[in-house]
Design a protein around this motif. Structure first.
Motif, PDB file in Angstrom:
ATOM      1  N   ALA A  61      31.337 -30.334  -9.841  1.00  0.00           N
ATOM      2  CA  ALA A  61      30.035 -31.007  -9.911  1.00  0.00           C
ATOM      3  C   ALA A  61      28.872 -30.021  -9.897  1.00  0.00           C
ATOM      4  O   ALA A  61      27.877 -30.195 -10.595  1.00  0.00           O
ATOM      5  N   GLY A  62      29.003 -28.963  -9.112  1.00  0.00           N
ATOM      6  CA  GLY A  62      27.927 -27.976  -9.050  1.00  0.00           C
ATOM      7  C   GLY A  62      27.719 -27.288 -10.390  1.00  0.00           C
ATOM      8  O   GLY A  62      26.593 -27.097 -10.840  1.00  0.00           O
ATOM      9  N   GLY A  66      22.906 -30.603 -14.152  1.00  0.00           N
ATOM     10  CA  GLY A  66      21.941 -30.333 -15.213  1.00  0.00           C
ATOM     11  C   GLY A  66      22.543 -30.303 -16.603  1.00  0.00           C
ATOM     12  O   GLY A  66      21.825 -30.182 -17.594  1.00  0.00           O
ATOM     13  N   THR A  67      23.881 -30.430 -16.693  1.00  0.00           N
ATOM     14  CA  THR A  67      24.542 -30.419 -17.991  1.00  0.00           C
ATOM     15  C   THR A  67      24.270 -31.730 -18.717  1.00  0.00           C
ATOM     16  O   THR A  67      24.209 -32.793 -18.102  1.00  0.00           O
ATOM     17  N   ASP A  68      24.140 -31.682 -20.044  1.00  0.00           N
ATOM     18  CA  ASP A  68      23.917 -32.922 -20.790  1.00  0.00           C
ATOM     19  C   ASP A  68      25.154 -33.813 -20.714  1.00  0.00           C
ATOM     20  O   ASP A  68      26.264 -33.333 -20.467  1.00  0.00           O
TER      21      ASP A  68
END
Length: 239
Positions: A61-62, A66-68
């Motif tokens: 998750a980290g 911010g990933t699309d």
């Protein structure tokens, strides 16, 4: 006595494979689930499996922050393949034939899914373990499980989770939540009872595909669900 179902689709959530851990795969629990599946497969029931990837993706998750959405969903699909390979191998180690399939082409890892090939494998006695969702972003593995059940002419979808049925609220958060023995497709959609996503329930409703929700760690296991002795909730038309 003949089994109630000849061919079943088992949806195994990634979170369930984590066992008591927050993410990853808990090996003893994986082997216990694999033994349940192998025992039922060796009794003559044809088993197709769709696995989720929440246990893997939660650990990433980290990195995904911010990933699309499209990229994140692709990462999730790869997570489901890790689970599919692990579960298929564990089933083979428990004495049943098993074959992994991927909705995303990766021929050095697993056969690419087609309904035709998967049906032939089921007829040949293999447990078919499917990863990669449906191969497209924006669709959950819940929707994939319902779609694959319809494509493979399964009799029922069994969803193994951390809870023993469908509740009015999350029983982990509200111990007074109401549990349903049976519930209609329209009721589960209308009340937003989110043990599966709305698209999965709508697809099941439109194709009259029953869904049974049960706890994956139940002591009677998969055989108990098929025998009707394991605590569960049936979504759809009554038997």
């Amino acid at each position: 006595m003949a089994p109630a179902y000849k061919r079943i689709l088992l949806k195994v959530s990634g979170e369930a494979l984590a066992g008591d851990n927050s993410f990853g795969i808990e090996p003893p629990f994986l082997q216990a689930v694999a033994k349940q599946i192998a025992d039922v497969a060796n009794s003559g029931v044809e088993i197709a499996i769709v696995v989720g990837g929440g246990n893997i993706f939660r650990g990433m998750a980290g990195a995904a922050d911010g990933t699309d959405r499209v990229t994140a969903d692709m990462m999730g699909m790869l997570g489901t393949m890790i689970n599919a390979l692990a579960l298929s191998n564990a089933i083979s180690r428990q004495g049943a034939k098993s074959k992994p399939y991927s909705a995303v082409s990766m021929p050095s890892v697993a056969d690419t899914f087609t309904a035709r090939d998967a049906k032939l494998s089921l007829e040949d006695g293999f447990v078919v373990v499917m990863g990669g969702g449906i191969g497209n972003p924006f669709f959950t593995t819940d929707t994939a499980s319902t779609l694959r059940a319809i494509e493979l002419d399964c009799d029922v979808v069994l969803k193994g989770t951390k809870v023993d049925g469908v509740y009015s609220e999350d029983p982990m958060k509200n111990p007074n939540a109401t549990r349903y023995e049976t519930v209609s497709y329209d009721e589960v959609i209308g009340k937003n009872l989110r043990v599966m996503d709305t698209a999965a329930f709508a697809l099941a409703r439109d194709n009259a595909m029953p869904i049974i929700v049960y706890a994956l760690d139940d002591t009677a296991g998969l055989a108990g669900v098929l025998a009707g002795t394991t605590r569960s909730t049936r979504v759809g038309t009554p038997l």
